[in-house]
Design an enzyme around this catalytic site. Structure first.
Site, short mmCIF file in Angstrom:
data_model
loop_
_atom_site.label_atom_id
_atom_site.label_comp_id
_atom_site.label_asym_id
_atom_site.label_seq_id
_atom_site.Cartn_x
_atom_site.Cartn_y
_atom_site.Cartn_z
N ILE A 12 51.50 9.00 -25.44
CA ILE A 12 51.71 9.48 -26.81
C ILE A 12 50.92 8.62 -27.80
CG2 ILE A 12 53.46 10.10 -28.54
CD1 ILE A 12 55.52 10.05 -26.15
N SER A 36 48.60 2.08 -18.50
CA SER A 36 47.48 2.85 -19.08
C SER A 36 46.17 2.26 -18.57
CB SER A 36 47.53 2.78 -20.61
OG SER A 36 47.63 1.45 -21.04
N ASP A 58 50.28 -8.70 -23.44
CA ASP A 58 51.70 -8.34 -23.37
C ASP A 58 52.38 -8.79 -24.67
OD1 ASP A 58 54.44 -8.31 -22.85
OD2 ASP A 58 54.17 -8.89 -20.74
N ALA A 81 54.96 0.81 -27.36
CA ALA A 81 55.00 0.01 -26.12
C ALA A 81 56.41 -0.13 -25.59
CB ALA A 81 54.40 -1.37 -26.38
N LYS A 84 59.26 3.05 -19.46
CA LYS A 84 59.94 4.32 -19.74
C LYS A 84 60.48 5.07 -18.51
CE LYS A 84 55.85 7.23 -19.53
NZ LYS A 84 55.13 8.37 -19.99
N SER A 124 64.28 8.45 -28.58
CA SER A 124 64.31 9.55 -27.61
C SER A 124 65.58 10.37 -27.78
CB SER A 124 64.28 8.93 -26.21
OG SER A 124 64.64 9.86 -25.24
N TYR A 149 67.23 2.46 -19.48
CA TYR A 149 66.15 2.86 -20.38
C TYR A 149 66.73 3.44 -21.68
CZ TYR A 149 62.76 5.91 -22.58
OH TYR A 149 61.98 6.53 -23.52
N LYS A 153 66.74 2.21 -25.90
CA LYS A 153 66.38 3.02 -27.08
C LYS A 153 67.50 2.94 -28.12
CE LYS A 153 62.39 4.01 -25.83
NZ LYS A 153 61.26 3.42 -26.52
N GLY A 297 72.47 12.29 -13.09
CA GLY A 297 72.22 11.82 -14.47
C GLY A 297 71.62 12.87 -15.38
P1 NAD Z 1 53.27 5.25 -21.79
O1 NAD Z 1 53.80 4.42 -20.68
O2 NAD Z 1 52.21 6.22 -21.49
O3 NAD Z 1 52.76 4.31 -22.98
C1 NAD Z 1 53.32 3.05 -23.26
C2 NAD Z 1 52.17 2.05 -23.38
O4 NAD Z 1 52.72 0.78 -23.71
C3 NAD Z 1 51.38 1.89 -22.08
O5 NAD Z 1 50.01 2.04 -22.36
C4 NAD Z 1 51.71 0.47 -21.61
O6 NAD Z 1 50.60 -0.13 -20.96
C5 NAD Z 1 52.06 -0.21 -22.92
N1 NAD Z 1 53.04 -1.32 -22.79
C6 NAD Z 1 54.25 -1.30 -22.20
N2 NAD Z 1 54.85 -2.50 -22.32
C7 NAD Z 1 54.00 -3.29 -23.04
C8 NAD Z 1 54.06 -4.65 -23.49
N3 NAD Z 1 55.09 -5.45 -23.22
N4 NAD Z 1 53.00 -5.13 -24.19
C9 NAD Z 1 51.92 -4.34 -24.47
N5 NAD Z 1 51.82 -3.07 -24.05
C10 NAD Z 1 52.85 -2.54 -23.34
O7 NAD Z 1 54.54 5.98 -22.46
P2 NAD Z 1 54.57 7.19 -23.48
O8 NAD Z 1 55.04 8.39 -22.73
O9 NAD Z 1 53.35 7.26 -24.27
O10 NAD Z 1 55.78 6.75 -24.38
C11 NAD Z 1 55.57 6.04 -25.59
C12 NAD Z 1 56.92 5.68 -26.18
O11 NAD Z 1 57.66 6.86 -26.41
C13 NAD Z 1 57.79 4.80 -25.29
O12 NAD Z 1 58.48 3.89 -26.11
C14 NAD Z 1 58.76 5.78 -24.68
O13 NAD Z 1 59.96 5.17 -24.33
C15 NAD Z 1 58.94 6.77 -25.80
N6 NAD Z 1 59.35 8.11 -25.36
C16 NAD Z 1 58.60 8.74 -24.41
C17 NAD Z 1 58.99 10.00 -23.98
C18 NAD Z 1 58.23 10.71 -22.89
O14 NAD Z 1 58.79 11.61 -22.27
N7 NAD Z 1 56.97 10.38 -22.63
C19 NAD Z 1 60.11 10.62 -24.55
C20 NAD Z 1 60.83 9.94 -25.53
C21 NAD Z 1 60.43 8.68 -25.94
C1 WQD Z 2 63.04 18.02 -17.25
C2 WQD Z 2 63.80 19.03 -16.42
C3 WQD Z 2 64.85 18.10 -14.47
C4 WQD Z 2 61.25 17.04 -12.33
C5 WQD Z 2 63.39 12.43 -19.28
C6 WQD Z 2 64.06 11.15 -19.66
C7 WQD Z 2 64.36 11.12 -21.13
C8 WQD Z 2 63.09 11.41 -21.95
C9 WQD Z 2 62.39 12.63 -21.47
C10 WQD Z 2 62.03 9.38 -22.60
C11 WQD Z 2 65.15 18.48 -15.92
C12 WQD Z 2 63.80 19.11 -14.08
C13 WQD Z 2 62.12 17.52 -13.28
C14 WQD Z 2 61.17 17.71 -11.07
C15 WQD Z 2 62.80 19.30 -11.85
N1 WQD Z 2 62.14 10.37 -21.84
N2 WQD Z 2 62.87 18.63 -13.05
N3 WQD Z 2 61.94 18.82 -10.90
O1 WQD Z 2 65.14 14.72 -17.62
O2 WQD Z 2 64.74 15.83 -19.84
O3 WQD Z 2 64.21 13.49 -19.60
O4 WQD Z 2 62.19 12.55 -20.05
O5 WQD Z 2 62.75 9.03 -23.49
O6 WQD Z 2 64.87 9.87 -21.41
O7 WQD Z 2 65.29 11.06 -18.93
O8 WQD Z 2 62.77 15.19 -18.44
O9 WQD Z 2 60.73 15.96 -17.33
O10 WQD Z 2 62.31 14.45 -16.06
O11 WQD Z 2 62.97 16.80 -16.54
O12 WQD Z 2 63.49 20.29 -11.63
O13 WQD Z 2 60.44 17.32 -10.16
O14 WQD Z 2 63.04 19.32 -15.25
O15 WQD Z 2 65.97 18.21 -13.62
O16 WQD Z 2 66.06 19.53 -15.95
P1 WQD Z 2 64.31 14.85 -18.82
P2 WQD Z 2 62.12 15.54 -17.06
#
Ligand code: NAD
Ligand code: WQD
Length: 340
Positions: A12, A36, A58, A81, A84, A124, A149, A153, A297
């Site tokens: 993101i 990354s 870091d 950062a 996740k 999240s 995790y 958050k 979960g």
């Molecule tokens: P990502 O893992 O792709 O990106 C996180 C980046 O942070 C990575 O490039 C990693 O190398 C860097 N990083 C981690 N720990 C670090 C540290 N201690 N110092 C410096 N760099 C560090 O994850 P993302 O999917 O882009 O998610 C970004 C944020 O959004 C995270 O905080 C995640 O929890 C949150 N989020 C993600 C999702 C999702 O589904 N992808 C959903 C809700 C919230």
């Molecule tokens: C989506 C749906 C699975 C994989 C997670 C984190 C949450 C947030 C978003 C960061 C669910 C189903 C999945 C597979 C499947 N992240 N599924 N087969 O569970 O909504 O949330 O990501 O904050 O904290 O828990 O996302 O993409 O894992 O799953 O059937 O191989 O797809 O059961 O219903 P989820 P997901």
């Protein structure tokens, strides 16, 4: 004047860096490359024609972070950062608390000492757990998350709220629903490291033949087709919301609301099977799947009430699911072309 983007080479973060640069913000990235790769920086430069400052370390190394604040006039931060992986967080709780919270506190120490405001936190929808009512609005009571995790958050939100109130700084807590998709250039996307846990990367790899079959976790949920429902938001739409949230923090210096909270989703729920079908139609490929029992979960249903972000940020996630899923397939082809 620059915006610090931590985790700016991640999924993101990299899309958001592009949007910030396109909106003429100066960007300073800190990313330790733990989840990354460096080529993402080059691709950001190719897409935007601009070169953000980049520091590969870091964030737990406070002395290095202080040097970044000394070298740049930082006026805000978007803190992506974090570690996740939900399953991994259960096995390594101490590492997750350390990485996600120490990093945050180190940045806040710099903000506190230097009188900086404008902090955006990647939260999240996981903080709501299984909400009692759909759609989920920002006043929905939070539930204790199932995972470590998720707890990081919720704790992050609490730490930031205390910070904002004590030091009179403005912050935004952005609660993402389920981000999907890749950049239209196919040069940025979610890097599949190991076996994907999330649905869309798994679907992508199954369609590509990297995985044999998708396991659909449960078809006995009380939903229309029995599979669980989520709110899948296109990552470029999500990235644009960060620019809007930042502009609001910067342009509205009144201290009336110190803590902005926004749900970032589309407002529409899609089931697992709907996503699979949409992927097949969008890309004219097959996604073999089998129905398995529910994943521990998992919640049944979550989708966002999006009026607050629409009204206060003048932002809306408008990209249709199929279009977002088309970008995923282009990204997979790009990754394959890099490996050959
Ligand atoms: P990502 O893992 O792709 O990106 C996180 C980046 O942070 C990575 O490039 C990693 O190398 C860097 N990083 C981690 N720990 C670090 C540290 N201690 N110092 C410096 N760099 C560090 O994850 P993302 O999917 O882009 O998610 C970004 C944020 O959004 C995270 O905080 C995640 O929890 C949150 N989020 C993600 C999702 C999702 O589904 N992808 C959903 C809700 C919230
Ligand atoms: C989506 C749906 C699975 C994989 C997670 C984190 C949450 C947030 C978003 C960061 C669910 C189903 C999945 C597979 C499947 N992240 N599924 N087969 O569970 O909504 O949330 O990501 O904050 O904290 O828990 O996302 O993409 O894992 O799953 O059937 O191989 O797809 O059961 O219903 P989820 P997901």
């Amino acid at each position: 004047m620059a915006i610090l983007v931590t985790g700016g080479l991640g999924y993101i973060g990299s899309h958001t860096v592009v949007e910030l640069l396109n909106n003429n913000f100066d960007v300073v990235i800190v990313d330790d490359l733990s989840n990354s790769e460096r080529f993402i920086l080059k691709n950001i430069e190719e897409i935007t024609g601009k070169k953000p400052a980049f520091y590969p370390f870091d964030l737990k190394r406070k002395e290095l972070l202080t040097q970044v604040f000394d070298a740049h006039e930082i006026t805000g931060c978007i803190n992506f950062a974090a570690s996740k992986a939900v399953g991994e967080s259960q096995l390594k709780p101490v590492d997750y608390y350390e990485n996600n919270l120490f990093s945050l506190i180190n940045i806040l120490q710099e903000f506190k000492e230097r009188q900086i405001s404008n902090f955006i936190f990647s939260s999240s929808c996981t903080v709501y757990g299984q909400a009692d009512q759909m759609p989920i609005d920002e006043n929905t009571p939070l539930k204790m998350p199932e995972s470590v995790y998720g707890k990081t958050k919720q704790m992050g939100e609490e730490i930031l709220t205390d910070f904002a109130k004590a030091y009179h700084r403005k912050i935004s807590l952005l609660r993402y629903f389920n981000p999907i998709g890749a950049h239209p250039s196919a040069k940025l996307g979610e890097l599949p490291i190991g076996i994907p846990n999330n649905l869309v990367p798994y679907v992508m790899q199954t369609a590509a033949g990297v995985r044999e079959k998708l396991s659909v976790w449960g078809d006995d949920y009380p939903t229309e087709d029995g599979t669980a429902v989520r709110d899948y938001i296109y990552v470029v739409d999500l990235a644009k919301a960060h620019v809007a949230a930042l502009q609001k923090l910067i342009n509205d210096p009144s201290e009336e609301t110190l803590v902005d909270i926004y749900n970032l989703g589309t407002g529409k729920g899609s089931s697992v099977l709907e996503v699979v079908k949409a992927f097949e139609i969008a890309n004219n490929v097959e996604v073999p799947y089998q129905i398995c029992k529910r994943r521990e979960g998992d919640i049944t249903i979550a989708y966002a009430h999006v009026d607050k972000a629409e009204k206060e940020l003048s932002w809306k996630a408008g990209t249709p699911l199929e279009e977002a899923l088309r970008t995923v397939w282009e990204w997979q082809k790009y990754l394959e072309s890099r490996n050959t």
